[in-house]
Structures are given as C-alpha cells and as structure tokens.
Design a protein around this motif. Structure first.
Motif, PDB file in Angstrom:
ATOM      1  N   UNK A  88      -3.081  -2.412   8.777  1.00 33.51           N
ATOM      2  CA  UNK A  88      -4.205  -1.596   8.299  1.00 33.51           C
ATOM      3  C   UNK A  88      -3.703  -0.454   7.418  1.00 33.51           C
ATOM      4  N   UNK A  89      -2.594   0.198   7.840  1.00 25.41           N
ATOM      5  CA  UNK A  89      -2.016   1.273   7.028  1.00 25.41           C
ATOM      6  C   UNK A  89      -1.559   0.757   5.670  1.00 25.41           C
ATOM      7  N   UNK A  90      -0.922  -0.411   5.695  1.00 28.25           N
ATOM      8  CA  UNK A  90      -0.429  -0.996   4.445  1.00 28.25           C
ATOM      9  C   UNK A  90      -1.581  -1.369   3.523  1.00 28.25           C
ATOM     10  N   UNK A  92      -4.564   0.036   3.452  1.00 26.32           N
ATOM     11  CA  UNK A  92      -5.140   1.279   2.941  1.00 26.32           C
ATOM     12  C   UNK A  92      -4.279   1.849   1.815  1.00 26.32           C
ATOM     13  N   UNK A  93      -2.966   1.803   2.006  1.00 24.65           N
ATOM     14  CA  UNK A  93      -2.054   2.309   0.973  1.00 24.65           C
ATOM     15  C   UNK A  93      -2.169   1.484  -0.313  1.00 24.65           C
ATOM     16  N   UNK A  94      -2.271   0.163  -0.159  1.00 21.13           N
ATOM     17  CA  UNK A  94      -2.437  -0.708  -1.336  1.00 21.13           C
ATOM     18  C   UNK A  94      -3.741  -0.399  -2.065  1.00 21.13           C
ATOM     19  N   UNK A  95      -4.803  -0.146  -1.298  1.00 18.58           N
ATOM     20  CA  UNK A  95      -6.092   0.165  -1.898  1.00 18.58           C
ATOM     21  C   UNK A  95      -6.013   1.502  -2.649  1.00 18.58           C
ATOM     22  N   UNK A  96      -5.357   2.494  -2.055  1.00 20.13           N
ATOM     23  CA  UNK A  96      -5.200   3.788  -2.723  1.00 20.13           C
ATOM     24  C   UNK A  96      -4.387   3.646  -4.003  1.00 20.13           C
ATOM     25  N   UNK A  97      -3.339   2.825  -3.958  1.00 20.53           N
ATOM     26  CA  UNK A  97      -2.518   2.598  -5.149  1.00 20.53           C
ATOM     27  C   UNK A  97      -3.329   1.934  -6.248  1.00 20.53           C
ATOM     28  N   UNK A  98      -4.183   0.996  -5.857  1.00 20.91           N
ATOM     29  CA  UNK A  98      -5.044   0.316  -6.838  1.00 20.91           C
ATOM     30  C   UNK A  98      -6.007   1.309  -7.486  1.00 20.91           C
TER      31      UNK A  98
END
Length: 160
Positions: A88-90, A92-98
């Motif tokens: 889930x953390x990963x 969320x981080x991918x979504x923020x990076x996008x």
C-alpha cells in the motif's frame, strides 16, 4: 500395575537420564496401560507398561530436539522482519510520483527545463544558465515559478 512403578522409574532414569520428570512419565504410562486394560484384557501388563514408558520417553526427547524456543525481546530482532514499505505504501508513493510527473509536465517548456536540470539533476544555477543561454537570475526565477506552480498542482490532489 502399581508394584512395577518403582522398577519402571529406576529403569527410566537409567535408560533415559535426560528426562526432566521421570515420575510424570511413570504416571502417564500407568494411566495409559489402565486405559488399555479398560478396553479389553492385556496379555502382558508389565511389558505394555515398559513399552509405553519407553515410547513416551522417546517422544519427549524427540520433541526437545525438533522444537527449541529462543525468547525474542523485540519483533525487530527477528531475522524475518523487514523494514520495507508495504504494498500500500509503495502504491501510494507511485501514485504521488505520477502526480508530480504530471505537475512538471504541465509547466511551460523553459520553466520545465530549468526546474528539471536544477531539482532532478542537481546542476548549479551557473551551469544551467550557460547551458540554456540565459541569465542566472532567470534560472532562479524559473525555478521559483516552477516550484510554486507544482505546489499548486499538487495541492489540488491533497499532496503537500
């Protein structure tokens, strides 16, 4: 059966000196032979008693070899504990990076170039100015403008 208890206890201590509680083993053996006697006649009660005690002793010794418990004070001390981000953390981080990528892509060309060279590649303002043929002050202004516009873009998605 009770007359054989002392002999069985002595036999267990001699044959299996590593047993922690031979008295308990004797009592358990007597109980099991008694249960067997209740279901039907026992041909040789003494032999059954000693065989039962031997099997119980071997089971206990076998269990001790297989299962050893090491007390652990902290879960972090376990070798299987990983301090890695969860799925889930990963995600969320991918979504923020996008979203950050979209924010940078929404900038005007010159502003995007300057911001990328400064913040992503870490080039100094002087080198960026020389590379793009602009003044250092312009580089500084473009970085500030790009950061401000990215912050506004990210705020729309609830990101800091």
């Amino acid at each position: 059966m009770q007359p054989h208890a002392a002999e069985l206890r002595a036999w267990l201590r001699g044959k299996f000196p590593a047993l922690t509680d031979p008295d308990n083993m004797v009592q358990e053996s007597l109980a099991r032979v008694w249960q067997a006697h209740e279901t039907g006649p026992v041909q040789s009660p003494k032999a059954l008693l000693f065989t039962t005690a031997r099997n119980l002793a071997l089971d206990e010794l076998r269990r001790r070899q297989v299962v050893t418990f090491d007390p652990v004070a902290e879960i972090a001390d376990l070798p299987v504990y990983e301090d890695a981000p969860t799925a889930a953390d990963q995600a969320a981080k991918n979504q923020e990076l996008e979203i950050l990528t979209k924010a940078i892509q929404s900038l005007p060309d010159r502003c995007r170039q300057v911001l990328t060279l400064r913040k992503i590649y870490g080039l100094p303002q002087k080198e960026i100015a020389a590379r793009l043929g602009i003044a250092e002050h312009t580089v500084e202004a473009q970085v500030a403008t790009g950061m401000r516009k990215c912050a506004v873009f990210l705020a729309r998605f609830g990101l800091p």
